[in-house]
Design an enzyme around this catalytic site. Sequence first.
Site, short mmCIF file in Angstrom:
data_model
loop_
_atom_site.label_atom_id
_atom_site.label_comp_id
_atom_site.label_asym_id
_atom_site.label_seq_id
_atom_site.Cartn_x
_atom_site.Cartn_y
_atom_site.Cartn_z
N GLY A 36 0.82 -1.21 0.00
CA GLY A 36 0.00 0.00 0.00
C GLY A 36 0.86 1.26 0.00
O GLY A 36 2.09 1.20 0.09
N LEU A 75 1.21 3.71 2.24
CA LEU A 75 1.97 3.89 3.47
C LEU A 75 2.87 2.68 3.74
O LEU A 75 4.03 2.83 4.14
CB LEU A 75 1.00 4.11 4.64
CG LEU A 75 1.63 4.34 5.99
CD1 LEU A 75 2.56 5.55 5.99
CD2 LEU A 75 0.54 4.52 7.06
N ILE A 119 -5.68 -10.58 5.41
CA ILE A 119 -5.97 -10.42 6.84
C ILE A 119 -7.39 -10.83 7.24
O ILE A 119 -7.72 -10.85 8.42
CB ILE A 119 -5.68 -8.99 7.35
CG1 ILE A 119 -6.55 -7.94 6.63
CG2 ILE A 119 -4.20 -8.66 7.23
CD1 ILE A 119 -6.53 -6.58 7.32
N ALA A 179 -5.71 -2.25 4.70
CA ALA A 179 -7.02 -1.66 5.01
C ALA A 179 -7.87 -1.63 3.76
O ALA A 179 -7.36 -1.70 2.64
CB ALA A 179 -6.84 -0.23 5.53
N TYR A 180 -9.15 -1.50 3.99
CA TYR A 180 -10.10 -1.23 2.90
C TYR A 180 -10.22 0.29 2.87
O TYR A 180 -10.73 0.90 3.81
CB TYR A 180 -11.44 -1.89 3.23
CG TYR A 180 -12.49 -1.73 2.15
CD1 TYR A 180 -12.86 -2.80 1.35
CD2 TYR A 180 -13.10 -0.49 1.92
CE1 TYR A 180 -13.82 -2.65 0.36
CE2 TYR A 180 -14.04 -0.34 0.93
CZ TYR A 180 -14.41 -1.41 0.16
OH TYR A 180 -15.35 -1.27 -0.83
N THR A 181 -9.71 0.93 1.80
CA THR A 181 -9.58 2.40 1.83
C THR A 181 -10.45 3.13 0.80
O THR A 181 -10.32 4.35 0.66
CB THR A 181 -8.10 2.80 1.61
OG1 THR A 181 -7.63 2.20 0.40
CG2 THR A 181 -7.23 2.39 2.76
N THR A 205 -8.11 6.97 10.98
CA THR A 205 -8.40 8.08 10.07
C THR A 205 -9.10 9.25 10.74
O THR A 205 -9.82 9.06 11.73
CB THR A 205 -9.29 7.52 8.92
OG1 THR A 205 -9.77 8.61 8.15
CG2 THR A 205 -10.48 6.76 9.44
N ASP A 206 -8.95 10.42 10.14
CA ASP A 206 -9.72 11.61 10.54
C ASP A 206 -11.21 11.39 10.29
O ASP A 206 -12.05 12.07 10.88
CB ASP A 206 -9.22 12.85 9.77
CG ASP A 206 -9.24 12.67 8.25
OD1 ASP A 206 -9.07 11.51 7.79
OD2 ASP A 206 -9.41 13.66 7.53
N TYR A 243 -16.84 3.80 5.73
CA TYR A 243 -15.38 3.68 5.91
C TYR A 243 -15.00 4.14 7.33
O TYR A 243 -14.30 3.43 8.05
CB TYR A 243 -14.66 4.51 4.84
CG TYR A 243 -13.18 4.69 5.09
CD1 TYR A 243 -12.29 3.64 4.92
CD2 TYR A 243 -12.67 5.93 5.51
CE1 TYR A 243 -10.92 3.82 5.16
CE2 TYR A 243 -11.31 6.10 5.74
CZ TYR A 243 -10.45 5.05 5.57
OH TYR A 243 -9.11 5.22 5.82
#
Length: 299
Positions: free
Chosen positions: A10, A12, A38, A61-63, A102-103, A126
Amino acid sequence: MRILVIGSDGTLGSELLRQLKLNKLYTVYAYNKKKLDITLNEEIVKVFNKVKPQVVINCAAYTDVEKAEVEPAKAILVNGTSTKYLAEASNKIGAIFVHFSTDYVFNGEQNIPYTEKSKPNPLNIYGESKWLGEKYIKESTTRYFIIRTSWLFGRGEKKDFVDKILDLSEIQKDIPVITDQIGSPTYTVDLASATLALILTKNFGIYHIVNKGTASRYTFAQEVLRYSQKNVAQISKIDSGSYLYSAKRPKYSVLDCLLFSNVIGYELPNWRVGLSQYLKERRSGETFVRGQSSSKELW
Ligand SMILES: NC(=O)c1ccc[n+]([C@@H]2O[C@H](COP(=O)([O-])OP(=O)(O)OC[C@H]3O[C@@H](n4cnc5c(N)ncnc54)[C@H](OP(=O)(O)O)[C@@H]3O)[C@@H](O)[C@H]2O)c1
């Protein structure tokens, strides 16, 4: 130190991996989605028993914020249930568990930065799924870092906001971008090095880590064109009402990073510094392998 990076392909994950490999103190194990899905608990247990990591960094992650609205069960499985599997498995082998949130766990109704003590109240699936992941971690282990961040940009396979603006600037003279979402763009290089510094403190808990400064999507887009020295296209202002979203976004999602800077002793640079550095690197001819965007959303 034996470090296992999950979701290592990913945006990051790949930057963390790059930085970890520069430091000889770390023995790094990288698992992308192909090597470890995962959602499969037994596979997680097998990998953990084989690698015996002291630190597990979860970048999987699912983004896709828009797609999550149409396949909520999948978003919740990856960001919620699977995070629980990872936190439980880490706890079982005594590993530190590092996770990113996340924000978008906040509803954006505040007009001052959100602290770690602010109450989450997500507006979209999300955000819900990421908050669920946070709750599961707190139930499963005490040796965790949950790092909330926002508006990531940097090298990687997926197209981010910066790529999308640059792509549009090749085909459109005018790029309409919304003015009524305010947040903090964050460079993955800065976030990855901050994360590695934080892990060493063993000062567990929830942290907000973003680059200093705030921007609207409109300002962010303008600066992308300015720093990339593209002046053929222009950014025009629209508000989010005129953009057809499925997922609601917080209007204001600036994160307060005081806790992080008190613990670590420094602040991240302003996002403009990161953006300028990133675009300079791109111009200098470094090869970026970028795939297709997984959805048509711009942010
Ligand atoms: N990007 C942002 O602006 C932003 C903002 C705030 C917080 N965050 C958080 O920061 C973290 C890193 O985000 P990112 O931008 O680096 O995300 P990303 O580029 O989408 O990377 C996520 C990685 O997880 C993989 N993945 C998805 N489902 C998986 C599964 N079941 N098993 C294993 N791997 C799986 C993805 O593979 P595929 O692509 O093949 O599915 C992808 O390689 C995430 O926790 C995200 O929620 C990101």
